[in-house]
Design a protein around this motif. Structure first.
Motif, PDB file in Angstrom:
ATOM      1  N   TYR A 147       0.804  -1.217   0.000  1.00 15.41           N
ATOM      2  CA  TYR A 147       0.000   0.000   0.000  1.00 15.41           C
ATOM      3  C   TYR A 147       0.840   1.271   0.000  1.00 15.41           C
ATOM      4  N   GLN A 148       2.095   1.172   0.393  1.00 14.65           N
ATOM      5  CA  GLN A 148       2.981   2.330   0.287  1.00 14.65           C
ATOM      6  C   GLN A 148       3.200   2.715  -1.175  1.00 14.65           C
ATOM      7  N   HIS A 149       3.192   1.733  -2.031  1.00 10.97           N
ATOM      8  CA  HIS A 149       3.439   1.969  -3.453  1.00 10.97           C
ATOM      9  C   HIS A 149       2.141   2.181  -4.235  1.00 10.97           C
ATOM     10  N   PHE A 150       1.099   1.486  -3.854  1.00  6.42           N
ATOM     11  CA  PHE A 150      -0.175   1.549  -4.564  1.00  6.42           C
ATOM     12  C   PHE A 150      -1.306   1.640  -3.545  1.00  6.42           C
ATOM     13  N   PRO A 151      -1.996   2.780  -3.476  1.00  6.13           N
ATOM     14  CA  PRO A 151      -3.028   2.976  -2.447  1.00  6.13           C
ATOM     15  C   PRO A 151      -4.183   1.990  -2.511  1.00  6.13           C
ATOM     16  N   GLY A 152      -4.432   1.418  -3.691  1.00  2.00           N
ATOM     17  CA  GLY A 152      -5.546   0.492  -3.820  1.00  2.00           C
ATOM     18  C   GLY A 152      -5.373  -0.418  -5.013  1.00  2.00           C
ATOM     19  N   LYS A 153      -6.270  -1.384  -5.138  1.00  2.00           N
ATOM     20  CA  LYS A 153      -6.161  -2.368  -6.219  1.00  2.00           C
ATOM     21  C   LYS A 153      -6.297  -1.713  -7.584  1.00  2.00           C
ATOM     22  N   LEU A 154      -7.196  -0.742  -7.710  1.00  2.00           N
ATOM     23  CA  LEU A 154      -7.371  -0.077  -8.997  1.00  2.00           C
ATOM     24  C   LEU A 154      -6.111   0.691  -9.380  1.00  2.00           C
ATOM     25  N   ASP A 155      -5.483   1.341  -8.425  1.00  2.00           N
ATOM     26  CA  ASP A 155      -4.233   2.064  -8.712  1.00  2.00           C
ATOM     27  C   ASP A 155      -3.172   1.094  -9.236  1.00  2.00           C
ATOM     28  N   LEU A 156      -3.103  -0.067  -8.618  1.00  2.00           N
ATOM     29  CA  LEU A 156      -2.142  -1.079  -9.042  1.00  2.00           C
ATOM     30  C   LEU A 156      -2.460  -1.578 -10.442  1.00  2.00           C
ATOM     31  N   TYR A 157      -3.730  -1.825 -10.700  1.00  2.04           N
ATOM     32  CA  TYR A 157      -4.156  -2.304 -12.019  1.00  2.04           C
ATOM     33  C   TYR A 157      -3.817  -1.277 -13.100  1.00  2.04           C
ATOM     34  N   ILE A 158      -4.108  -0.018 -12.834  1.00  2.00           N
ATOM     35  CA  ILE A 158      -3.848   1.031 -13.820  1.00  2.00           C
ATOM     36  C   ILE A 158      -2.357   1.174 -14.069  1.00  2.00           C
ATOM     37  N   ALA A 159      -1.545   1.113 -13.013  1.00  2.00           N
ATOM     38  CA  ALA A 159      -0.092   1.208 -13.191  1.00  2.00           C
ATOM     39  C   ALA A 159       0.418   0.064 -14.059  1.00  2.00           C
ATOM     40  N   LEU A 160      -0.110  -1.130 -13.836  1.00  2.00           N
ATOM     41  CA  LEU A 160       0.283  -2.286 -14.639  1.00  2.00           C
ATOM     42  C   LEU A 160      -0.177  -2.121 -16.079  1.00  2.00           C
ATOM     43  N   LEU A 161      -1.397  -1.674 -16.255  1.00  2.00           N
ATOM     44  CA  LEU A 161      -1.927  -1.436 -17.595  1.00  2.00           C
ATOM     45  C   LEU A 161      -1.094  -0.399 -18.338  1.00  2.00           C
ATOM     46  N   GLU A 162      -0.737   0.685 -17.659  1.00  2.00           N
ATOM     47  CA  GLU A 162       0.081   1.730 -18.282  1.00  2.00           C
ATOM     48  C   GLU A 162       1.433   1.177 -18.723  1.00  2.00           C
ATOM     49  N   SER A 163       1.999   0.281 -17.923  1.00  2.00           N
ATOM     50  CA  SER A 163       3.298  -0.291 -18.300  1.00  2.00           C
ATOM     51  C   SER A 163       3.167  -1.138 -19.565  1.00  2.00           C
ATOM     52  N   HIS A 164       2.049  -1.848 -19.715  1.00  2.00           N
ATOM     53  CA  HIS A 164       1.830  -2.644 -20.921  1.00  2.00           C
ATOM     54  C   HIS A 164       1.600  -1.745 -22.136  1.00  2.00           C
ATOM     55  N   VAL A 165       0.875  -0.660 -21.944  1.00  3.83           N
ATOM     56  CA  VAL A 165       0.657   0.283 -23.044  1.00  3.83           C
ATOM     57  C   VAL A 165       1.993   0.878 -23.478  1.00  3.83           C
ATOM     58  N   ASP A 166       2.815   1.259 -22.515  1.00  3.33           N
ATOM     59  CA  ASP A 166       4.140   1.805 -22.843  1.00  3.33           C
ATOM     60  C   ASP A 166       4.953   0.793 -23.643  1.00  3.33           C
ATOM     61  N   GLU A 167       4.846  -0.482 -23.267  1.00  3.56           N
ATOM     62  CA  GLU A 167       5.585  -1.517 -23.994  1.00  3.56           C
ATOM     63  C   GLU A 167       5.124  -1.605 -25.445  1.00  3.56           C
ATOM     64  N   LEU A 168       3.801  -1.624 -25.660  1.00  2.04           N
ATOM     65  CA  LEU A 168       3.275  -1.720 -27.017  1.00  2.04           C
ATOM     66  C   LEU A 168       3.680  -0.515 -27.849  1.00  2.04           C
ATOM     67  N   VAL A 169       3.491   0.668 -27.315  1.00  4.63           N
ATOM     68  CA  VAL A 169       3.829   1.881 -28.061  1.00  4.63           C
ATOM     69  C   VAL A 169       5.329   1.908 -28.366  1.00  4.63           C
ATOM     70  N   GLY A 170       6.141   1.487 -27.409  1.00  2.26           N
ATOM     71  CA  GLY A 170       7.583   1.431 -27.642  1.00  2.26           C
ATOM     72  C   GLY A 170       7.937   0.470 -28.758  1.00  2.26           C
ATOM     73  N   ARG A 171       7.233  -0.655 -28.815  1.00  2.00           N
ATOM     74  CA  ARG A 171       7.469  -1.618 -29.901  1.00  2.00           C
ATOM     75  C   ARG A 171       7.136  -1.003 -31.261  1.00  2.00           C
ATOM     76  N   VAL A 172       6.006  -0.306 -31.341  1.00  2.00           N
ATOM     77  CA  VAL A 172       5.594   0.294 -32.613  1.00  2.00           C
ATOM     78  C   VAL A 172       6.567   1.385 -33.029  1.00  2.00           C
ATOM     79  N   GLU A 173       6.927   2.260 -32.110  1.00  2.00           N
ATOM     80  CA  GLU A 173       7.860   3.341 -32.427  1.00  2.00           C
ATOM     81  C   GLU A 173       9.223   2.778 -32.828  1.00  2.00           C
ATOM     82  N   GLY A 174       9.654   1.726 -32.135  1.00  2.00           N
ATOM     83  CA  GLY A 174      10.924   1.099 -32.492  1.00  2.00           C
ATOM     84  C   GLY A 174      10.879   0.484 -33.876  1.00  2.00           C
TER      85      GLY A 174
END
Length: 212
Positions: A57-84
């Motif tokens: 909880y120090q890093h992620f106040p709630g489950k939704l915050d954790l889910y969104i952070a994980l989702l954002e990391s996957h989006v960053d990965e996809l966009v990075g693949r396309v740009e690369g």
């Protein structure tokens, strides 16, 4: 040593914040993939990561915050693949092939990752929908910029072509993943890229040849 014993042995080990965050996201990915968002529990994620709930909880106040952070990391990965992929060559035919391949590689990587991006069951959450939309919009923006520069089209026309390429790549990659028992990734990418190239490459040739 079992995974439970291994993670348990990590309790009390102080990691740099970025490493701890990565550890928590990896644990969350396993739990969300196995149980889905609604059945996933922060207790289990903490256990998987080998930390206490207060640390989680120090890093992620709630489950939704954790889910969104994980989702954002996957989006960053996809966009990075396309740009690369777009930056990997100045040959437009190879660019189309590489861009299509980027979607296939993302879908063929971590199944939980692509399902969160393309099949999230939390699209009613504004922050989740925003992240999901960015996966498409950022990819479209990158391709639009390339088409505008190389094909001599205005931004509106280039964007329509980019949307078509992104949509074709996403849907084809997901279909292939579900039915690829007799078709290799290379063959599937070639088929999809050939269809896209005959439309984009033949209809809108390169306006200025790159210098030799």
């Amino acid at each position: 040593m079992t995974e439970t014993a291994a993670t348990a042995s990590q309790r009390g080990v102080r990691l740099p914040r970025t490493e701890r965050r990565a550890q928590l996201l990896a644990a969350a990915q396993r739990v969300f993939s196995a149980n889905g968002y609604h059945a996933a529990a922060m207790d289990e994620i903490a256990e998987q990561a080998g930390v206490s709930k207060p640390v989680l909880y120090q890093h992620f106040p709630g489950k939704l915050d954790l889910y969104i952070a994980l989702l954002e990391s996957h989006v960053d990965e996809l966009v990075g693949r396309v740009e690369g992929a777009l930056a990997s060559t100045t040959d437009n035919k190879q660019r189309v092939q590489a861009a299509v391949g980027a979607f296939f590689d993302f879908v063929n990587g971590d199944a939980g990752a692509f399902k969160m991006v393309f099949e999230s069951d939390l699209r009613g959450e504004p922050a989740v929908q925003e992240a999901v939309d960015r996966a498409t919009s950022a990819s479209v923006n990158a391709i639009t910029e390339t088409i505008t520069a190389d094909a001599g089209l205005n931004e509106e026309k280039a964007r329509l072509l980019a949307v078509g390429l992104v949509g074709m790549s996403q849907v084809s990659a997901r279909f292939w993943l579900a039915h690829h028992s007799t078709m290799s990734r290379e063959e599937a990418v070639d088929l999809t890229a050939t269809l896209a190239w005959r439309g984009i490459g033949a209809g809108f040739p390169l306006q200025q040849q790159p210098p030799l």
